[in-house]
Design a protein around this motif. Structure first.
Motif, short mmCIF file in Angstrom:
data_model
loop_
_atom_site.label_atom_id
_atom_site.label_comp_id
_atom_site.label_asym_id
_atom_site.label_seq_id
_atom_site.Cartn_x
_atom_site.Cartn_y
_atom_site.Cartn_z
N UNK A 1 0.81 -1.21 0.00
CA UNK A 1 0.00 0.00 0.00
C UNK A 1 0.85 1.26 0.00
N UNK A 2 1.95 1.24 0.77
CA UNK A 2 2.84 2.39 0.81
C UNK A 2 3.46 2.65 -0.56
N UNK A 3 3.89 1.61 -1.23
CA UNK A 3 4.47 1.77 -2.56
C UNK A 3 3.46 2.36 -3.54
N UNK A 4 2.22 1.89 -3.48
CA UNK A 4 1.19 2.40 -4.38
C UNK A 4 0.92 3.89 -4.15
N UNK A 5 0.78 4.27 -2.89
CA UNK A 5 0.53 5.67 -2.56
C UNK A 5 1.70 6.57 -2.97
N UNK A 6 2.92 6.11 -2.73
CA UNK A 6 4.09 6.92 -3.05
C UNK A 6 4.23 7.12 -4.55
N UNK A 7 4.04 6.07 -5.32
CA UNK A 7 4.14 6.18 -6.78
C UNK A 7 3.01 7.06 -7.32
N UNK A 8 1.81 6.90 -6.78
CA UNK A 8 0.69 7.73 -7.22
C UNK A 8 0.95 9.20 -6.92
N UNK A 9 1.40 9.49 -5.70
CA UNK A 9 1.69 10.88 -5.35
C UNK A 9 2.80 11.47 -6.18
N UNK A 10 3.85 10.69 -6.42
CA UNK A 10 4.94 11.17 -7.26
C UNK A 10 4.50 11.43 -8.69
N UNK A 11 3.61 10.59 -9.20
CA UNK A 11 3.11 10.78 -10.57
C UNK A 11 2.30 12.07 -10.67
N UNK A 12 1.50 12.36 -9.66
CA UNK A 12 0.74 13.61 -9.68
C UNK A 12 1.66 14.83 -9.61
N UNK A 13 2.73 14.73 -8.84
CA UNK A 13 3.68 15.84 -8.77
C UNK A 13 4.41 16.01 -10.10
N UNK A 14 4.66 14.92 -10.80
CA UNK A 14 5.34 15.01 -12.10
C UNK A 14 4.46 15.65 -13.17
N UNK A 15 3.17 15.79 -12.90
CA UNK A 15 2.28 16.45 -13.87
C UNK A 15 2.47 17.96 -13.89
N UNK A 16 3.33 18.50 -13.02
CA UNK A 16 3.62 19.94 -13.02
C UNK A 16 4.58 20.24 -14.16
N UNK A 17 4.05 20.31 -15.34
CA UNK A 17 4.87 20.46 -16.54
C UNK A 17 5.31 21.92 -16.69
N UNK A 18 6.60 22.22 -16.69
CA UNK A 18 7.04 23.60 -16.81
C UNK A 18 6.92 24.16 -18.21
N UNK A 19 6.77 23.31 -19.22
CA UNK A 19 6.72 23.80 -20.59
C UNK A 19 5.50 24.69 -20.83
N UNK A 20 4.37 24.34 -20.24
CA UNK A 20 3.16 25.16 -20.43
C UNK A 20 3.35 26.54 -19.82
N UNK A 21 3.97 26.59 -18.64
CA UNK A 21 4.18 27.88 -18.01
C UNK A 21 5.16 28.72 -18.82
N UNK A 22 6.16 28.07 -19.46
CA UNK A 22 7.11 28.81 -20.26
C UNK A 22 6.40 29.43 -21.47
N UNK A 23 5.54 28.65 -22.11
CA UNK A 23 4.81 29.19 -23.26
C UNK A 23 3.89 30.33 -22.82
N UNK A 24 3.31 30.19 -21.60
CA UNK A 24 2.45 31.26 -21.12
C UNK A 24 3.23 32.54 -20.89
N UNK A 25 4.45 32.43 -20.39
CA UNK A 25 5.26 33.60 -20.17
C UNK A 25 5.67 34.25 -21.49
N UNK A 26 6.00 33.43 -22.49
CA UNK A 26 6.36 33.98 -23.79
C UNK A 26 5.17 34.71 -24.41
N UNK A 27 3.97 34.16 -24.28
CA UNK A 27 2.80 34.81 -24.81
C UNK A 27 2.55 36.12 -24.09
N UNK A 28 2.80 36.15 -22.79
CA UNK A 28 2.59 37.38 -22.02
C UNK A 28 3.56 38.46 -22.48
N UNK A 29 4.81 38.09 -22.74
CA UNK A 29 5.78 39.08 -23.20
C UNK A 29 5.40 39.63 -24.58
N UNK A 30 4.93 38.74 -25.47
CA UNK A 30 4.57 39.16 -26.81
C UNK A 30 3.34 40.06 -26.82
#
Length: 211
Positions: A171-200
């Protein structure tokens, strides 16, 4: 689910998994006496874990003893020990790194792209921690299964079967992998594109109007 809420849910799940992994590592019930067979003996129940072995009397008295020697232990116990220690260390560092990278904290909020990358790094640490826990528990369970079903003169009710700590570890392994996967969904590429659009989209300066 928003990015901040997803990160918080992932962090709480991974933190709960890490706490459960700590409990699984210290519990002595990795394997326990089997009560299968015709002649069931219930006077004494034996439990063994990574660090100690215990004997529970029918009167409720429990006596535990630490494993005397490290080198005399079976290979699967030593391997499971090492994997659990690595898992707990990775999870500990994942807790610290994830706190820095989460959107709900104020640390490094002036650079959201780097902050998201730190959150992803924390998620990767949690995933590696969960995989180490899963490997340790599964290896130990495989050895218990092999010893239970192999041909031997030892009666079935004198053999060992799965203890409760193994299920806590899964159970601990399942929870840890699930939580880590959700944290990995914080994709920085979308935020970078948003910043570029804001500058333009910023209005031209006064110097551009006089050109």
């Amino acid at each position: 689910m928003g990015g901040g809420a997803r990160e918080l849910a992932g962090y709480l799940a991974a933190l709960g998994g890490w706490v459960a992994a700590v409990a699984a590592a210290v519990l002595p019930q990795w394997r326990q006496s089997s009560y299968a067979g015709d002649a069931i003996i219930t006077a004494v129940g034996l439990h063994e874990g990574l660090w100690m072995s215990c004997a529970a009397q029918s009167t409720g008295q429990v006596q535990c003893r630490l494993h005397d020697s490290l080198l005399s232990l079976d290979v699967h116990i030593q391997t499971s020990r090492a994997l659990m220690v690595i898992s707990l260390l990775l999870g500990f560092f994942g807790i610290i790194v994830s706190v820095v990278g989460m959107k709900c904290t104020k640390v490094g909020e002036e650079d959201p792209v780097t902050k998201s990358r730190i959150a992803v790094a924390g998620g990767v640490l949690f995933i590696l921690s969960g995989l180490c826990t899963l490997a340790a528990v599964s290896l130990y369970a495989a050895q218990v299964t092999y010893e239970f079903f192999r041909e031997s003169t030892v009666p079935i009710n004198a053999r060992y079967e799965f203890g409760s700590a193994l299920f806590v570890g899964w159970g601990a392994a399942s929870l840890t992998v699930l939580g880590g996967s959700l944290l990995c969904c914080s994709c920085p590429a979308k935020e970078r594109r948003g910043q570029q659009y804001y500058r333009q989209s910023q209005p031209s300066t006064a110097r551009d109007y006089f050109r």
